[in-house]
Design a protein around this motif. Structure first.
Motif, PDB file in Angstrom:
ATOM      1  N   HIS A  87      -2.893   0.473  -3.727  1.00  0.00           N
ATOM      2  CA  HIS A  87      -2.883  -0.965  -3.285  1.00  0.00           C
ATOM      3  C   HIS A  87      -2.302  -1.363  -5.206  1.00  0.00           C
ATOM      4  O   HIS A  87      -3.269  -1.182  -5.654  1.00  0.00           O
ATOM      5  N   ARG A 115      -9.324   4.884 -10.482  1.00  0.00           N
ATOM      6  CA  ARG A 115     -10.452   4.037 -10.043  1.00  0.00           C
ATOM      7  C   ARG A 115     -11.315   3.403 -11.268  1.00  0.00           C
ATOM      8  O   ARG A 115     -11.797   2.409 -11.027  1.00  0.00           O
ATOM      9  N   SER A 129      -7.178  -0.514  -7.148  1.00  0.00           N
ATOM     10  CA  SER A 129      -7.925  -0.290  -6.301  1.00  0.00           C
ATOM     11  C   SER A 129      -7.120   1.083  -4.993  1.00  0.00           C
ATOM     12  O   SER A 129      -5.785   0.589  -5.018  1.00  0.00           O
ATOM     13  N   ALA A 134      -1.366  -3.493  -9.835  1.00  0.00           N
ATOM     14  CA  ALA A 134      -2.690  -2.955 -10.294  1.00  0.00           C
ATOM     15  C   ALA A 134      -3.045  -3.597 -11.105  1.00  0.00           C
ATOM     16  O   ALA A 134      -1.505  -4.079 -11.823  1.00  0.00           O
ATOM     17  N   GLU A 165      -7.905   3.790  -2.403  1.00  0.00           N
ATOM     18  CA  GLU A 165      -9.241   4.304  -1.259  1.00  0.00           C
ATOM     19  C   GLU A 165      -8.507   5.993  -0.694  1.00  0.00           C
ATOM     20  O   GLU A 165      -7.817   6.855  -0.907  1.00  0.00           O
ATOM     21  N   THR A 179       0.287  -0.992  -0.806  1.00  0.00           N
ATOM     22  CA  THR A 179      -0.439   0.271   0.278  1.00  0.00           C
ATOM     23  C   THR A 179       0.567   0.997  -0.080  1.00  0.00           C
ATOM     24  O   THR A 179       2.051   0.954   1.026  1.00  0.00           O
TER      25      THR A 179
END
Ligand code: S3P
Length: 451
Positions: free
Chosen positions: A233, A209, A214, A236, A216, A191
């Motif tokens: 994360h 996104r 992923s 990808a 946040e 992360t």
């Protein structure tokens, strides 16, 4: 690229009211990101409304040099066939970034977590701009750099895979630095987190996104209030997308101010992106008394968009809250022009970042507006402008020209000042306009009925 274009001087003077409907080209920030993310997705990404300015073409050329297929169809749709995250190829030659800071900083992020080496070069303007702000976090992730003195271009970047995931608090409010770290995080296992004390444009987050990363976004309490915390994360897999790029609010800004200043104007600017992290100029202009209506508010490509109807208005000076600076960081040069014709004084502060854009925009605009007859005081972090109360500016004296310093936004802002002047404003070089708004002069002629 603009650094090889011969200077193109031009005098801009009152053309008559701006009327009718115009459509500005696609958003520059979204266009760069469409090509970069498309180049990392496996399969075909299609982009309509892409800005075909020199800056974005520099990004396209760089992604081709690292293995992606990037092509423009005859219907104006761009097709990008990506290589996949982690599979960028070693470029055979230096990546020429021209005038584009966004291409440079975001691509440095991408290269940093790939096992490739790239040389970044640029024009005289870009070669003066600070790259230490991306070198620092990307070095923490394991990339290594040989930069020119002061952390500038030309520089050599040696990427690394696997890179190290980091948590990085932005020391300057910069969407480019945020994006560089997030893009490096795409190919980094674990992360990678960026903490933003002051929110900046969020196109990278929205688009990452959209491509299936992923990611946040949260909020935490910092020492000076809430901070945005963005985590990606890796590694990808990105999925190809169909993207419609909305019109660029930073380009619409020149026409909005021109229509406010030129008597009898009543202009509709269609399809303007109004992402709240970008659109503060229009709110400030309304606070100054500008008549700007939003028509047919809708969504295009996941971004809020509207047509803007702008009418000639009597403007009043204001004190601009430094908290809005990131949401109109590129619009200050043209805001200064609006202020120069307002009634009373406009005060700006917190604009230190303007000194490291394509030019030092505080000094460049202070000098240019003063030469055109405006009353301007320069401070370290902004300008104080005493407006004419609606009278046109005198314009530049016979034989004198304002200096654009290879900065498209200085050239376009002073063109707008020329429209609102008695004698016109002579600009030393309009060629940088092609970096972000190649159709600027054609649209100006069509809106003023002189085409
Ligand atoms: C951009 C971010 C801004 C802006 C530039 C485009 C982007 O730069 O000035 O024109 O697309 O991320 P900073 O992030 O350095 O403020």
């Amino acid at each position: 690229m603009s650094h090889s274009n011969p200077p193109s001087p031009k005098r801009f003077s009152g053309l008559g009211a701006l009327t009718g409907r115009i459509r500005v080209p696609g958003d520059k920030s979204i266009s760069h990101r469409s090509i970069m993310l498309g180049a990392l997705a496996v399969g075909e990404t299609r982009v309509t409304g892409l800005l075909e300015g020199e800056d974005v073409l520099a990004t396209a050329a760089a992604m081709r040099a690292m293995g992606a297929k990037v092509e423009r169809g005859e219907d104006g749709t761009w097709r990008i066939n990506g290589v996949g995250v982690g599979s960028l190829l070693q470029p055979q030659q230096a990546l020429d970034m021209g005038n584009s800071g966004t291409s440079t900083r975001l691509l440095m992020g991408l290269v940093a977590s790939h096992p490739i080496t790239a040389m970044f070069t640029g024009d005289a303007s870009l070669s003066k701009r600070p790259m230490g702000r991306v070198i620092d976090p990307l070095s923490q992730m394991g990339a290594s750099f040989e930069a020119s003195p002061g952390g500038r271009l030309p520089l050599m970047l040696r990427g690394i895979s696997p890179a190290v995931p980091i948590t990085y608090r932005l020391p300057v409010a910069s969407a480019q630095v945020k994006s560089a770290v997030l893009l490096a995080g795409l190919n980094t296992a674990g992360t990678t987190t960026v903490i933003e004390p002051v929110p900046t444009r969020d196109h990278s987050e929205r688009m990452l996104r959209g491509f299936g990363a992923s990611l946040e976004v949260g909020e935490e309490n910092g020492a000076n209030g809430p901070e945005r915390v963005i985590s990606i994360h890796g590694e990808a897999d990105l999925k190809p997308q169909d993207i419609v790029v909305p019109g660029d609010p930073s380009s619409a800004a020149f026409f909005a101010v021109a229509a406010l200043l030129v008597p009898s104007s009543d202009l509709v600017i269609e399809n303007v992106g109004l992402n709240p992290t970008r659109a503060a100029l229009f709110d400030v202009l309304r606070d100054m008394g500008g008549l700007i209506d939003e028509l047919d508010r809708r969504e295009v490509g996941g971004e809020p968009v509207a047509d803007l109807r702008v009418r000639h208005s009597a403007l009043s000076g204001v004190e601009i809250d430094p908290a809005v600076v990131p949401a109109m960081v590129d619009e200050f040069p043209v805001l200064f022009v609006a202020a120069a014709l307002a009634q009373g004084t406009t005060t700006t502060s917190g604009l230190e970042e303007l000194r490291v854009k394509e030019s030092d925009r505080i000094t460049a605009m202070a000098n240019a507006l003063t030469l055109a007859g405006a009353r301007v005081e320069e401070r370290e972090d902004g300008l104080v402008i005493h407006g004419t109360g609606g009278d046109p500016l005198p314009g530049t004296p016979e034989g004198a020209e304002v200096t654009t310093h290879l900065d498209h936004r200085i050239a376009m802002s002073m063109a707008v000042a020329g429209l609102a002047s008695r004698e016109g404003v002579a600009v030393d070089d309009t060629s940088p306009i092609a970096t972000s708004f190649p159709t600027f002069e054609t649209l100006l002629a069509s809106a003023s009925g002189t085409s």
